[in-house]
Motif scaffolding. Structure first.
Motif, PDB file in Angstrom:
ATOM      1  N   GLU A 476      59.228   4.605  37.524  1.00  9.47           N
ATOM      2  CA  GLU A 476      59.959   4.307  38.559  1.00  9.47           C
ATOM      3  C   GLU A 476      61.250   4.356  38.144  1.00  9.47           C
ATOM      4  O   GLU A 476      62.213   4.726  39.053  1.00  9.47           O
ATOM      5  CB  GLU A 476      59.519   2.938  38.900  1.00  9.47           C
ATOM      6  N   ARG A 477      61.914   3.978  36.792  1.00  6.26           N
ATOM      7  CA  ARG A 477      63.286   4.024  36.622  1.00  6.26           C
ATOM      8  C   ARG A 477      63.731   5.441  36.645  1.00  6.26           C
ATOM      9  O   ARG A 477      64.821   5.745  37.104  1.00  6.26           O
ATOM     10  CB  ARG A 477      63.546   3.224  35.242  1.00  6.26           C
ATOM     11  N   GLN A 480      64.146   6.788  40.183  1.00  3.40           N
ATOM     12  CA  GLN A 480      65.425   6.297  40.713  1.00  3.40           C
ATOM     13  C   GLN A 480      66.660   7.009  40.094  1.00  3.40           C
ATOM     14  O   GLN A 480      67.465   7.473  41.102  1.00  3.40           O
ATOM     15  CB  GLN A 480      65.593   4.917  40.592  1.00  3.40           C
TER      16      GLN A 480
END
Length: 552
Positions: A476-477, A480
């Motif tokens: 997820e990081r 992003q």
């Protein structure tokens, strides 16, 4: 001698220790010694020598550009100074007996100033390293000689205050050096970090020549010992000491850059140093007139006080190195900001050290030292909880706590360690005491840097294991970050590559943070281990002034 002197001696119960008639006659025509002027006079040299141990660090980048040196080559500017420094320290008493303490101090201060002038004029790396060694040879005798003169000048009940004054010069030098050096380099140029010593040193020389007078009883005893030395100079002991200290100091200073025992050169330096020092110890214990009186270590008070002092300097120098690095690398401080963040510890020590000196005779030294150990451990524990969001106020609070601790340690340690040493052997004891402090500081720097690198590698390996495609938070990081770079106009592939690099940078910063925290915590725990040694620190009770009424 004044009419009141005999009665004062009898009142102190020292009538049997009255000076000889020749000594008393010599004292009549000599001006009365002002202990505060003596202190001010001899502090100039010690403070400059202590500052020059660390002031060069901030000028290294400028020196590299000016001299065309690599990072590894430029480190010899500091290494040469420190090696020369430690070689002279244990020989201070030997030189003082042959030439006189005051004369040795003045000659060494003059040599230090000459080295400073030459350093400022150096235009090649080889010349600068050689001139720094000259400067180091001069600085080596300044600390031990000042400590010995202060112990011989102040009456017994004021020994704590004498060591408090000495502590301020020794401890404040490394703390002030980087800040002062940064200001000079930013506003002038690197040669001025050496030229600034000249006017201060000349003032110190003038004051020493005017206000410092050697005690006649010490001079007489030194002459007696010097006659024995001249008949049988311990050249073997001096040679073994110089070779051993040079090899071991080279091992400590260069080991980190060469991966310690993975390097044949570093391993050889350690082996040669260990053999030479072992041979030196055997030589000094069997020699009739040794150059260095290592038999002083038979006294458990002197031994334990010196060892704790070495550990204290190891921690002091390690934190002096690690904290600015932490602030600049992880918190984004400039060099100047990091220097100013370290200054509150200096101010705390300037306030706390004289207070500790005053209460020395009222509070047990072991209680004061124990309090200092806990303050330092508390400060280290606070540092071990630093984060990337730590502010300047958090750093200042931690180092101020440690500043109180160092003040509580240095004064009683320096005083108690030398409490049972005969006055004519004071220079021998202070030389060994200063040597162990200096070597302890070097070891602290080396161990701190080595542990920081190793802990960082371990932390990175542990973190990388969790930053994989199987980790939902990591994925997820990365998504992003990729979206952020795409929004800035990068193509999809370029955006992903940049996101991966950014994520790697986050892991690297976190690994470095964890390594700093771990080193700080380990330092605090290690310092608590000295508490059992306090059982040996028993200072004799001071009942009153014993000798040298002219100095009071």
């Amino acid at each position: 001698m004044t009419p009141e002197a005999p009665s004062a001696v009898r009142a102190a119960g020292q009538s049997s220790a009255m000076p000889t008639r020749a000594v008393r006659a010599a004292r009549v025509g000599r001006p009365k010694t002002n202990k505060w002027l003596v202190t001010l006079s001899i502090t100039f040299g010690t403070l400059m020598g202590a500052i020059d141990t660390s002031i060069v660090s901030v000028a290294i980048p400028h020196m590299m550009g000016s001299l065309g040196a690599t990072v590894q080559e430029i480190t010899w500017v500091s290494t040469g100074y420190i090696i020369a420094n430690v070689v002279v320290m244990p020989l201070t008493a030997f030189l003082g007996r042959l030439f006189g303490q005051k004369r040795v101090y003045m000659l060494c201060l003059a040599l230090f100033l000459l080295g400073s002038i030459l350093c400022g004029t150096a235009r090649t790396l080889g010349a600068l390293v050689f001139y720094r060694a000259v400067q180091g040879f001069g600085a080596g005798a300044l600390q031990p000689t000042e400590q010995a003169i202060l112990r011989q000048t102040f009456p017994p009940k004021e020994q704590g205050m004498a060591m408090a004054l000495f502590a301020m010069a020794v401890m404040l030098g490394p703390a002030v050096g980087p800040t002062l050096g940064g200001w000079i380099v930013d506003n002038y140029s690197w040669p001025w970090i050496f030229f600034i010593n000249v006017p201060v040193g000349l003032l110190g020389l003038t004051m020493v020549a005017t206000f410092v007078h050697e005690d006649e009883e010490i001079v007489a005893k030194n002459r007696e010992l010097a006659d024995k030395q001249r008949k049988s100079i311990d050249w073997w002991g001096i040679g073994l000491l110089v070779a051993g200290l040079c090899a071991l100091q080279y091992f400590v200073e260069e080991g980190q850059q060469n991966d310690w025992f993975e390097s044949a050169k570093i391993s050889m330096a350690f082996g040669v140093g260990a053999v030479m020092i072992a041979a030196f110890v055997v030589r000094e214990l069997t020699c009739e007139v040794p150059a260095v009186d290592i038999r002083l270590f038979k006294d458990p008070v002197f031994l334990s006080g010196t060892m704790i002092g070495a550990l204290m300097f190891a921690l002091l120098m390690a934190t002096m190195f690690l904290l600015p690095l932490f602030m600049q690398t992880l918190l984004g401080f400039t060099a100047t900001d990091a220097g100013f963040a370290m200054m509150p510890r200096v101010f705390v020590m300037m306030i706390a050290t004289p207070i500790v000196g005053r209460i020395y005779n009222s509070v047990s030294p072991r209680v004061v030292i124990a309090a200092g150990v806990f303050f330092i451990a508390w400060g280290a524990y606070t540092m071990s909880h630093f984060t990337l969001g730590t502010g300047q106020g958090d750093v200042i609070w931690a180092i101020m706590t440690q500043g109180i601790g160092f003040s509580c340690l240095f004064v009683p340690l320096s005083t108690v360690a030398l409490a049972s040493v005969p006055r004519h052997k004071m220079a021998d004891a202070t030389g060994l005491n200063s040597l162990f402090r200096q070597v302890g500081g070097s070891i602290g720097l080396a161990v701190g840097a080595t542990l920081l690198t190793r802990f960082q590698n371990e932390a990175r390996s542990a973190l990388v294991a969790h930053v994989t495609g199987a980790s939902a938070p990591a994925v997820e990081r990365l998504r992003q970050m990729t979206g952020g770079f795409t929004a800035r106009g990068y193509e999809a592939r370029a955006a992903r590559d940049l996101a991966l690099r950014a994520l790697d940078g986050v892991v690297e910063r976190q690994a470095m943070l964890l390594s700093f925290d771990r080193v700080f915590l380990l330092a605090g725990i290690a310092f608590l281990a000295v508490l059992p040694l306090l059982a040996f620190l028993k200072t004799p009770e001071v009942k009153g002034p014993k000798v040298d009424l002219h100095l009071e």
